[in-house]
Design a protein around this motif. Structure first.
Motif, PDB file in Angstrom:
ATOM      1  N   VAL A 413      55.624  32.979  35.795  1.00  0.00           N
ATOM      2  CA  VAL A 413      54.476  33.819  35.467  1.00  0.00           C
ATOM      3  C   VAL A 413      54.531  34.368  34.045  1.00  0.00           C
ATOM      4  N   GLY A 414      55.692  34.351  33.418  1.00  0.00           N
ATOM      5  CA  GLY A 414      55.794  34.802  32.035  1.00  0.00           C
ATOM      6  C   GLY A 414      55.503  36.281  31.863  1.00  0.00           C
ATOM      7  N   SER A 415      54.971  36.633  30.704  1.00  0.00           N
ATOM      8  CA  SER A 415      54.792  38.047  30.360  1.00  0.00           C
ATOM      9  C   SER A 415      53.684  38.728  31.144  1.00  0.00           C
ATOM     10  N   ALA A 416      52.976  38.005  32.010  1.00  0.00           N
ATOM     11  CA  ALA A 416      52.033  38.668  32.923  1.00  0.00           C
ATOM     12  C   ALA A 416      52.780  39.525  33.931  1.00  0.00           C
ATOM     13  N   PHE A 417      54.110  39.429  33.927  1.00  0.00           N
ATOM     14  CA  PHE A 417      54.950  40.226  34.819  1.00  0.00           C
ATOM     15  C   PHE A 417      55.179  41.639  34.287  1.00  0.00           C
ATOM     16  N   THR A 418      54.980  41.859  32.996  1.00  0.00           N
ATOM     17  CA  THR A 418      55.363  43.135  32.379  1.00  0.00           C
ATOM     18  C   THR A 418      54.641  44.370  32.931  1.00  0.00           C
ATOM     19  N   PRO A 419      53.417  44.262  33.503  1.00  0.00           N
ATOM     20  CA  PRO A 419      52.841  45.469  34.110  1.00  0.00           C
ATOM     21  C   PRO A 419      53.695  46.053  35.234  1.00  0.00           C
ATOM     22  N   ARG A 618      36.956  39.833  27.581  1.00  0.00           N
ATOM     23  CA  ARG A 618      36.019  40.957  27.657  1.00  0.00           C
ATOM     24  C   ARG A 618      34.773  40.586  28.461  1.00  0.00           C
ATOM     25  N   LEU A 619      34.385  41.518  29.322  1.00  0.00           N
ATOM     26  CA  LEU A 619      33.187  41.325  30.131  1.00  0.00           C
ATOM     27  C   LEU A 619      32.045  42.132  29.538  1.00  0.00           C
ATOM     28  N   PRO A 620      30.869  41.544  29.399  1.00  0.00           N
ATOM     29  CA  PRO A 620      29.742  42.270  28.797  1.00  0.00           C
ATOM     30  C   PRO A 620      29.334  43.486  29.623  1.00  0.00           C
ATOM     31  N   GLY A 621      29.420  44.671  28.999  1.00  0.00           N
ATOM     32  CA  GLY A 621      28.973  45.895  29.652  1.00  0.00           C
ATOM     33  C   GLY A 621      29.844  46.369  30.796  1.00  0.00           C
ATOM     34  N   ARG A 622      31.074  45.901  30.880  1.00  0.00           N
ATOM     35  CA  ARG A 622      31.921  46.270  32.018  1.00  0.00           C
ATOM     36  C   ARG A 622      33.377  46.379  31.560  1.00  0.00           C
ATOM     37  N   GLU A 623      34.075  47.445  31.984  1.00  0.00           N
ATOM     38  CA  GLU A 623      35.479  47.591  31.635  1.00  0.00           C
ATOM     39  C   GLU A 623      36.341  46.711  32.523  1.00  0.00           C
ATOM     40  N   ALA A 624      37.366  46.137  31.921  1.00  0.00           N
ATOM     41  CA  ALA A 624      38.294  45.295  32.670  1.00  0.00           C
ATOM     42  C   ALA A 624      39.694  45.532  32.155  1.00  0.00           C
ATOM     43  N   ALA A 625      40.674  45.314  33.005  1.00  0.00           N
ATOM     44  CA  ALA A 625      42.083  45.443  32.649  1.00  0.00           C
ATOM     45  C   ALA A 625      42.775  44.123  32.955  1.00  0.00           C
ATOM     46  N   GLY A 626      43.745  43.750  32.130  1.00  0.00           N
ATOM     47  CA  GLY A 626      44.403  42.474  32.387  1.00  0.00           C
ATOM     48  C   GLY A 626      45.581  42.235  31.477  1.00  0.00           C
ATOM     49  N   LYS A 627      46.238  41.107  31.675  1.00  0.00           N
ATOM     50  CA  LYS A 627      47.408  40.748  30.883  1.00  0.00           C
ATOM     51  C   LYS A 627      47.536  39.239  30.819  1.00  0.00           C
ATOM     52  N   ILE A 628      47.872  38.730  29.629  1.00  0.00           N
ATOM     53  CA  ILE A 628      48.150  37.306  29.486  1.00  0.00           C
ATOM     54  C   ILE A 628      49.591  37.048  29.888  1.00  0.00           C
ATOM     55  N   GLY A 629      49.915  35.788  30.113  1.00  0.00           N
ATOM     56  CA  GLY A 629      51.289  35.410  30.405  1.00  0.00           C
ATOM     57  C   GLY A 629      51.627  34.106  29.719  1.00  0.00           C
ATOM     58  N   THR A 630      52.684  34.108  28.949  1.00  0.00           N
ATOM     59  CA  THR A 630      53.189  32.882  28.320  1.00  0.00           C
ATOM     60  C   THR A 630      54.674  32.782  28.634  1.00  0.00           C
ATOM     61  N   THR A 631      55.208  31.565  28.557  1.00  0.00           N
ATOM     62  CA  THR A 631      56.605  31.352  28.936  1.00  0.00           C
ATOM     63  C   THR A 631      57.349  30.567  27.863  1.00  0.00           C
ATOM     64  N   ASP A 632      58.666  30.624  27.957  1.00  0.00           N
ATOM     65  CA  ASP A 632      59.498  29.830  27.048  1.00  0.00           C
ATOM     66  C   ASP A 632      59.200  28.346  27.246  1.00  0.00           C
ATOM     67  N   GLY A 633      59.156  27.619  26.150  1.00  0.00           N
ATOM     68  CA  GLY A 633      58.861  26.198  26.229  1.00  0.00           C
ATOM     69  C   GLY A 633      57.402  25.897  26.439  1.00  0.00           C
ATOM     70  N   ASN A 634      56.573  26.951  26.474  1.00  0.00           N
ATOM     71  CA  ASN A 634      55.131  26.766  26.630  1.00  0.00           C
ATOM     72  C   ASN A 634      54.803  25.934  27.874  1.00  0.00           C
ATOM     73  N   SER A 636      53.724  27.226  30.835  1.00  0.00           N
ATOM     74  CA  SER A 636      52.613  27.766  31.627  1.00  0.00           C
ATOM     75  C   SER A 636      51.885  28.828  30.817  1.00  0.00           C
ATOM     76  N   ALA A 637      50.653  29.070  31.192  1.00  0.00           N
ATOM     77  CA  ALA A 637      49.836  30.103  30.555  1.00  0.00           C
ATOM     78  C   ALA A 637      49.013  30.784  31.648  1.00  0.00           C
ATOM     79  N   TRP A 638      48.965  32.107  31.621  1.00  0.00           N
ATOM     80  CA  TRP A 638      48.298  32.884  32.666  1.00  0.00           C
ATOM     81  C   TRP A 638      47.331  33.896  32.064  1.00  0.00           C
ATOM     82  N   PHE A 639      46.342  34.259  32.864  1.00  0.00           N
ATOM     83  CA  PHE A 639      45.625  35.506  32.633  1.00  0.00           C
ATOM     84  C   PHE A 639      45.313  36.100  33.997  1.00  0.00           C
ATOM     85  N   VAL A 640      45.742  37.352  34.153  1.00  0.00           N
ATOM     86  CA  VAL A 640      45.480  38.088  35.396  1.00  0.00           C
ATOM     87  C   VAL A 640      44.770  39.372  35.013  1.00  0.00           C
ATOM     88  N   GLY A 641      43.645  39.638  35.656  1.00  0.00           N
ATOM     89  CA  GLY A 641      42.890  40.839  35.315  1.00  0.00           C
ATOM     90  C   GLY A 641      42.041  41.314  36.477  1.00  0.00           C
TER      91      GLY A 641
END
Length: 701
Positions: A413-419, A618-634, A636-641
Motif C-alpha cells: 500500500v505504500g505511503s497511503a499507510f501513513t494516516p 479535488r472535487l468541484p464544490g466539495r471537500e475531500a480528504a485523501g492520501k496517495i501511496g507510492t512504493t519502492d521500485g515503483n 504500485s500506486a494508490w489513492f485512497v480518499g
C-alpha cells in the motif's frame, strides 16, 4: 391418650387417606412421607418409560409410513441462486443448469463403489442404513452449538442429497433424515442406494454425480476411471472445497491449491490403504499407485462476466463465511437462494467507466509494450455510515481474468499507510525517550500535526525512540529516502503528509512503537493477516498489503468520526421463502471524534494545498480528504480518499496474470502511461476523482 389409642388414630388416618379415592397415578405417593413421597415407584417409572418409548415409536411409525422413497432424477434437481442489487433489481442468476447425468450402477466402476464404502461406511452392505450411535453424536454436537458432519451412513447421505439438499442442519431435519433413511434402507437394494448416492452427490466444479465429476476432473466417462482416480474422486465427497487441487479461494481463502493438494494426497493414500484392509484392493496392486493422479485444470465455466462476476464471488464468499448456520458451498451449489447484496448498480457502472476512461486515455500497450502491458487496476467504495460495500472494480472481466483485484492481491500500500501512523500519534502519543520501551498513556506525549516538527531530510538516519541509531540484525543503520530524493529540514506532520515526505513518518513510527502503529491500523479496519509482521522502520510507510476494500473501509473509519464498521456485501439471504441470514452489526469505537477529525483535516491538506500530492483528486464544490501511496521500485500506486458519504480506494500495478503462482512478481511502472514514474497522484487519483464526482452528484455537500 394411651399408646394404643394413638396408634389406632394414626392407622385410621392412613386408612382414611387410602380410602379417599384412587388416583390414576399415585404421585406424590400417599403412603410415604418426606422426600420418599417424591420418588416414583418402580411401577410408575416403568409405565412412564414405556409410554415415552411408545410415543416416540408411534411418531416414528407414522412418519415412516408417510415418507416417500427419494427419486434421484426427480428430487435432486438444483435450482438457480439469484443475486440482487441493493435496489432490489435482479443482478445475476447462477446455477440454473444442473451438470448431472444419471448412469446405471453397472457403469460405475466397482473401484469407485468400494473406495467410497472404505472411506465413509465400511458396514454399508450389511447395515440398516442408519447409524444410531453416529446420529446421537451428531445430535449432541448440534445441541451444543457445533457443526457435525458425522453420524451419516451412505444411505443417510443419499437421502440428504435427494430430499434435504440445501437445508442447513437442524434437530428436526436430522430426525426427518433418520426416518427417511430407515425407510430407504428397508425398501431399496444396496446397489441401488449406492448408485443413487454416487449419481447425486456433489463433487465440486459444478459437477453433480460421478459421470459429471469424471469429466470435470479427468475428461473421461466414469466407466474408464482407474482405481487411483476413483480414490481421488472419493476424497471429494468429504469436502470438495478443501480437496480439489485447483483450490477454491473465492469461497474459502484457506482453500489454496497447495493446501488442497496436500490434503487430497494424504486422504487419497489413506483411502487406498483402507481398501486393502477391507479386501477391496490387493496389496501388490496398491503398491503400483505411487503417484497422485493430478486432475486436469478447471475448464472455464459459464459464469457472470464483467463486474457482476466479481460481485457474485464477493457476496458468495461473504455469505458462506458469515451465515452462522453452517450453510456451506455444497448447500449453496444446490441453489434456491436469494441473495440481496449491498452493491449499487449505478456506482458499480460509474467505477468501471472511470477505470476504462483512464485506461483509454493513458495506457497504450501497442505504443509502449515494455511499460504499458499487464497494467491492472483495483477499486472499492464503502459507505462510512454502515460499512456497506457499494461498488468494486475487480478487473476487466470476471469471465476472462483470474482473481479479484478488489480483494487481497499482495500489492503493497505504500505511503497511503501513513494516516494510521498519524492516528496512532494522536491517540496513543510518542514515548518518553527517557522511559522504558513499554509505556502507558501517562508517559506518552500526544503530537500536534501543526506544531510537532520532524526532520524531512532525504536518507535520514532513523533512530530508536530513545535516540540511539536503529540497526538491523546485521548491524546496518537505516537511511530513509524520500520520494524523488526530495529533502526538507524540520517540517510539520501536516506538511509532510501533504507533500508525501516519508522520513518524518518513519521516525514518528519508531517514536510511537511499531506494535502500537500496527494496532491503530487494525482498529481502523485493516486485517491483521494483511499487515507485515516485521518491525523494521519502513513498516510505517506501507510494506503491508491490504486489499482496496479494506483500505476504503479503514479510511471510512475516519470519515465516520472514529467509528469502525466492518465491511459487508450481503444484506439478507433467503432460501425457499425462509430467511437464512440478515446482516446485523454494531460499530466499534476505534478513535475519538477529535482524533478522527484531526486526521481528516490533515488529509484535506493533501487534496487542497497547491503543492499537495493529491490535488488531482479535488472535487468541484466539495471537500475531500485523501492520501496517495507510492512504493519502492515503483511497483504500485494508490489513492485512497473520502467524503462523509463515501470512502473509495484505487490501486494500480503491473502483473502478468499468466504467470504461475510461484513465479508471479510485480513489475516496475517507470514510464507507464507515458510518465516518468507512476504515482498515486496521477492515474489512481484521476480515476478516484471521475468516479466520486459522479457517484456523489445529487448528494448533500
Amino acid at each position: 391418650m394411651s399408646t394404643d389409642e394413638q396408634a389406632d388414630g394414626e392407622n385410621g388416618d392412613v386408612h382414611a387417606e387410602r380410602s379417599a379415592g384412587k388416583r390414576f397415578a399415585d404421585y406424590p405417593r400417599r403412603a410415604k412421607s418426606g422426600w420418599r413421597r417424591w420418588i416414583p415407584s418402580w411401577k410408575l417409572a416403568t409405565v412412564l418409560c414405556l409410554g415415552f418409548v411408545g410415543g416416540v415409536l408411534g411418531v416414528a411409525t407414522v412418519a415412516y409410513a408417510l415418507v416417500e422413497v427419494p427419486d434421484p432424477t426427480r428430487m435432486a434437481q438444483a435450482q438457480s441462486n439469484v443475486y440482487y442489487w441493493a435496489d432490489g433489481k435482479q443482478m445475476a442468476s447462477t446455477g440454473g443448469e444442473v451438470n448431472r447425468q444419471i448412469i446405471a450402477a453397472d457403469q460405475i466402476p466397482g473401484a469407485m463403489q468400494n473406495a467410497v464404502i472404505s472411506a465413509q461406511n465400511k458396514s454399508f452392505r450389511t447395515d440398516s442404513g442408519v447409524d444410531a450411535m453416529g446420529v446421537g453424536r451428531a445430535l449432541v454436537d448440534m445441541v451444543g452449538g457445533t457443526e457435525s458432519q458425522g453420524g451419516s451412513t451412505i444411505t443417510q447421505q443419499y437421502v440428504r442429497a435427494t430430499r434435504f439438499s440445501g437445508e442447513p442442519r437442524s434437530l428436526g431435519g436430522k430426525f426427518r433424515e433418520l426416518v427417511v433413511s430407515a425407510k430407504v434402507g428397508g425398501n431399496m437394494a444396496k446397489p441401488t442406494i449406492l448408485a443413487g448416492y454416487l449419481n447425486t452427490a456433489y463433487y465440486g466444479r459444478d459437477a453433480y454425480g460421478i459421470q459429471a465429476a469424471s469429466h470435470a476432473y479427468y475428461d473421461k466417462d466414469a466407466r474408464q476411471l482407474n482405481v487411483g482416480e476413483c480414490a481421488f474422486l472419493a476424497t471429494l465427497l468429504q469436502d470438495a472445497t478443501h480437496f480439489d487441487p485447483a483450490g477454491a479461494v473465492t469461497t474459502d481463502p484457506a482453500a489454496t491449491p497447495a493446501a488442497n493438494t496436500a490434503r487430497a494426497e494424504q486422504r487419497w493414500a489413506w483411502i487406498l490403504d483402507e481398501m486393502v484392509k477391507d479386501g477391496h484392493l490387493a496389496a501388490p496392486e496398491r503398491a503400483t499407485f505411487t503417484h497422485f493422479p493430478i486432475p486436469r485444470p478447471i475448464a472455464k465455466a459459464a459464469k457472470p462476466g464483467g463486474q457482476v462476476g466479481y460481485l457474485v464471488d464477493l457476496a458468495t464468499a461473504y455469505f458462506l463465511k458469515n451465515n452462522g448456520k453452517g450453510i456451506t458451498s455444497d448447500n449453496l451449489a444446490h441453489g434456491g437462494y436469494e441473495i440481496h447484496t449491498t452493491f449499487d448498480r449505478r456506482d458499480v457502472a460509474m467505477l468501471e467507466s472511470a477505470v476504462k476512461q483512464a485506461r483509454k486515455a493513458h495506457i497504450n500497450p501497442a505504443q509502449r509494450p515494455d511499460t504499458d502491458t499487464h497494467v491492472q487496476f483495483g477499486g472499492a467504495s464503502v459507505n462510512p455510515a454502515t460499512g456497506a460495500i457499494v461498488a468494486v472494480y475487480g478487473g476487466e472481466d470476471a469471465a476472462q481474468h483470474i482473481g479479484n483485484h478488489a480483494d487481497e492481491t499482495g500489492v503493497p500500500v505504500g505511503s497511503a499507510f501513513t494516516p494510521f501512523v498519524l492516528a496512532a500519534a494522536l491517540r496513543d502519543g510518542v514515548r518518553d525517550p527517557e522511559g522504558e520501551p513499554e509505556q502507558g498513556p501517562s508517559e506518552r506525549t500526544i503530537v500536534d500535526p501543526d506544531k510537532s516538527l520532524y526532520s524531512g531530510l532525504n536518507k535520514l538516519k532513523i533512530k530508536n525512540y530513545d535516540g540511539s541509531p536503529w540497526k538491523s540484525e546485521k548491524g546496518e543503520e537505516w537511511l530513509q529516502a524520500n520520494d524523488g530524493g526530495a529533502s526538507y529540514r524540520d517540517i510539520t506532520l501536516r506538511d509532510a503528509m501533504a507533500r508525501s515526505v516519508n522520513s518524518p513518518f518513519v521516525q514518528l513510527g519508531m517514536d510511537i512503537g511499531i506494535p502500537t502503529v500496527r494496532q491503530a491500523a487494525e482498529d481502523a479496519g485493516l486485517l491483521k493477516s494483511s499487515l507485515n509482521t516485521s518491525s523494521v522502520p519502513s513498516f510505517s510507510i506501507g510494506t503491508s498489503s491490504p486489499s482496496v476494500i479494506r483500505m476504503a473501509t479503514a479510511y471510512a473509519t475516519f470519515a465516520a468520526d472514529g467509528q469502525h464498521w466492518e465491511p459487508f456485501s450481503v444484506e439478507q439471504v433467503s432460501h425457499n421463502g425462509r430467511t437464512e441470514y440478515r446482516h446485523e452489526d454494531k460499530p466499534a469505537r476505534a478513535f475519538s471524534k477529535d482524533v478522527a477529525a484531526t486526521v481528516t483535516d490533515v488529509l484535506r491538506s493533501v487534496v487542497d494545498e497547491p503543492d499537495g500530492t493529491g490535488n488531482n483528486a479535488r472535487l468541484p464544490g466539495r471537500e475531500a480528504a485523501g492520501k496517495i501511496g507510492t512504493t519502492d521500485g515503483n511497483k504500485s500506486a494508490w489513492f485512497v480518499g473520502y467524503t462523509p458519504q463515501l470512502s473509495t480506494a484505487i490501486d494500480m500495478y503491473r502483473l502478468d496474470e499468466s504467470q504461475t503462482a510461484k513465479s508471479r512478481r510485480f513489475l516496475g511502472m517507470y514510464g507507464t502511461g507515458g510518465a516518468g514514474k507512476a504515482r498515486g497522484g496521477s492515474l489512481p487519483s484521476e480515476i478516484w476523482r471521475i468516479y466520486m464526482t459522479h457517484a456523489l452528484s445529487g448528494q448533500a455537500r
